[in-house]
Enzyme design. Structure first.
Site, PDB file in Angstrom:
ATOM      1  N   LYS A   1     -20.041 -23.058  -3.272  1.00 20.38           N
ATOM      2  CA  LYS A   1     -19.743 -24.021  -4.339  1.00 20.38           C
ATOM      3  C   LYS A   1     -20.140 -25.404  -3.857  1.00 20.38           C
ATOM      4  CE  LYS A   1     -16.490 -26.595  -5.695  1.00 20.38           C
ATOM      5  NZ  LYS A   1     -17.411 -27.625  -6.210  1.00 20.38           N
TER       6      LYS A   1
ATOM      7  N   GLU B   1     -15.248 -28.689   8.292  1.00 20.01           N
ATOM      8  CA  GLU B   1     -16.166 -29.732   8.763  1.00 20.01           C
ATOM      9  C   GLU B   1     -15.833 -30.974   7.949  1.00 20.01           C
ATOM     10  OE1 GLU B   1     -18.230 -29.632  11.159  1.00 20.01           O
ATOM     11  OE2 GLU B   1     -18.938 -27.578  11.439  1.00 20.01           O
TER      12      GLU B   1
END
Ligand code: NAD
Length: 504
Positions: A189, A264
């Site tokens: 996504k 991240e």
């Protein structure tokens, strides 16, 4: 006047994509039905397209399609065969490089020259991991019982990846290439604000020969499509690239479903300049560290730590140099710094600068001369303490907080005084000092006399509010596989009678 909508539409057509973004699921385009999302070119402020959120139902279909295709990927292809397909993906990305770069530039506002480099890096990622598909073998372990014990590295199944808007295709390639090399199916996504090149990448994978549904892309929103994909039973791992705030939400949802995550996240990286450094090189490095891509980089050198003895001189050098940088239209070949990618981010950056000024920081920056474009000129904040909000919070724009330090210990203390741990750099001609700084500054990536070198072959990631887990390098192969331990009885008389395994 240059027609940016026509420019956008023609690039979509060249990539065989509808100009209205659609999800790519199970090898087919699927239109959404949810809330409308606008793609706005941040330079001209033209709405290039509007599209409906794909929602939870499409996300569920994507997870199911990925689960089916993942089995095909692992059974109908040899390990080397998977590598050959990945080599083809790299070649097709190269063939379509210019169109991909152009559509990325107009949608995200990143300068075209940077988009070209990022697309080239995507093909490099697929080539690099193509070489690993037939090298993911386990070990034979000399267990004390005399059994034959060996390990197999198995794919996890379906990986759900979530990416931000600041380097859309680069980040998609960064995550998809190692995941598929390890034998997984993917649902990705991208940011709802920049989905086009990720959708294009999924179609390229299939053109190169991946089974339909191996790589699926959702054109939609986090709370609807994202949450559904995290919760779906087929999803075995969630990899999130984005802000710490959303990272917490994603990790909480994944945790509830007992799914592992890689995060991240952001940074507030210290770029540290000692008085003995090559100041000309350090000045160029400091500018590249924060002003490139208008500071919208997770590793941006957003805190410039300068030794007190050279602080004023060095800050003046950086300020003089920033006047020369070409700020403007991302589609102009000469542009070095484009706009902030979207309105929400622009408001955040400008609010942070205004607040810093109110709190007493001195603001050095050029004028905003680009009309309605979401341009923030290169900006230096000085006369603020290391604990000021503008020196602690990620601004994610071309804004650097210039701080000073007295000596090595002071530099390390200030560098480590935020809650982040993503990147950092030191500029010095003292090699021992450079190594000590590399050891003592908290960062997943650290540069000596340089900034921003990054390559798919070396691990990338952070700690604390910068996240956990690693992307890239060989470390990511561990993120995208898990070991299975197999015990084979080799004794004539089996050594395990009642479920108890003797140790000798
Ligand atoms: P963001 O956190 O707002 O959004 C990231 C993604 O999360 C988007 O795709 C968004 O739609 C999705 N999302 C939002 N809510 C969700 C939910 N409930 N469930 C699932 N998905 C959801 O980040 P952003 O503004 O797009 O990107 C900027 C941030 O990304 C900065 O903090 C930057 O430092 C960080 N970033 C980190 C790295 C890295 O590798 N460490 C790389 C690039 C950007």
């Amino acid at each position: 006047m240059f027609d940016r909508i026509a420019y956008y539409k023609s690039r979509c057509a060249e990539l065989d994509l509808s100009e209205v973004p659609q999800s790519y699921v199970g090898g087919e385009f699927v239109s959404g039905t949810g809330a409308m999302i606008a793609l706005e070119d941040p330079y001209s402020r033209t709405v290039l397209a509007e599209y409906p959120d794909c929602g939870a139902e499409t996300a569920n279909r994507a997870c199911e399609a990925a689960a089916v295709a993942q089995k095909v990927w692992m059974t109908d292809f040899t390990a080397a065969g998977r590598g050959i397909v990945m080599q083809k993906i790299a070649a097709l990305v190269d063939e379509r490089q210019e169109t991909l770069a152009q559509v990325e530039a107009v949608v995200s506002g990143k300068p075209l020259r940077d988009c070209r480099v990022e697309v080239a890096k995507v093909s490099e990622m697929f080539r690099y991991y193509a070489g690993y598909t037939d090298k993911l073998h386990g070990q034979v372990i000399p267990v004390p019982s005399g059994h034959l014990n060996y390990t197999i590295r198995e794919p996890l199944g379906v990986i759900f990846q979530i990416t931000p808007w600041n380097a859309p295709m680069f980040t998609a390639g960064w995550q998809i290439a190692p995941a598929m090399a390890c034998g997984n199916g993917v649902v990705l996504k991208p940011s709802e604000l920049t989905p086009v090149t990720s959708i294009a990448l999924a179609t390229i994978c299939e053109d190169a020969g991946t089974p339909a549904g191996l790589i699926n892309v959702l054109a939609g929103l986090g709370p609807t499509a994202g949450e559904a994909a995290i919760a779906h039973d087929a999803t075995r791992k969630v990899v999130f690239v984005g802000s710490p705030a959303t990272g917490r939400v994603v990790a909480t949802s994944a945790g509830k479903a007992l799914k592992p995550v890689v995060l991240e996240l952001g940074g507030k990286s210290a770029n540290i300049v000692f008085e003995d450094a090559d100041l000309k090189a350090a000045c160029k490095g400091a500018q590249a560290a924060i002003f490139a891509t208008a500071g919208q980089s997770c590793v941006a050198g957003s805190r410039l730590l300068v030794q007190a003895s050279i602080k004023d001189k060095f800050v003046k050098m950086v300020a003089d140099g920033m006047e020369q940088l070409k700020v403007g239209d991302p589609l102009d070949e000469a542009t070095e710094i484009g706009p902030i990618s979207n309105r929400r981010q622009f408001d955040h950056v400008t609010a942070m600068v205004d607040q810093a000024a109110k709190n007493g920081a001195k603001v050095l920056s050029g004028d905003r001369t680009k009309g309605d474009a979401l341009i923030v000129p290169p900006t230096i904040l000085t006369d603020l303490p290391p604990e000021a909000d503008a020196a602690q919070t990620e601004i994610f724009g071309p804004v650097v907080a210039a701080l000073s330090f007295v000596d090595e210990a002071d530099a390390v203390r200030i560098a480590n005084s935020t809650d982040f741990g993503l990147a950092g750099a030191v500029w010095t001609n003292n090699v021992s000092l450079a190594h000590r700084m590399a050891g003592n500054v908290r960062a997943g990536t650290f540069w000596v006399n340089g900034y921003k070198a990054i390559h798919v072959s070396t691990p990338f990631g952070g700690s604390r509010s910068s996240g956990f887990g690693r992307s890239s390098g060989t470390d990511v192969l561990m993120e995208y596989t898990e070991p299975k331990s197999v015990w084979v009885e080799t004794a004539e008389v089996p050594r395990v009678a009642f479920g108890y395994a003797p140790s000798e």
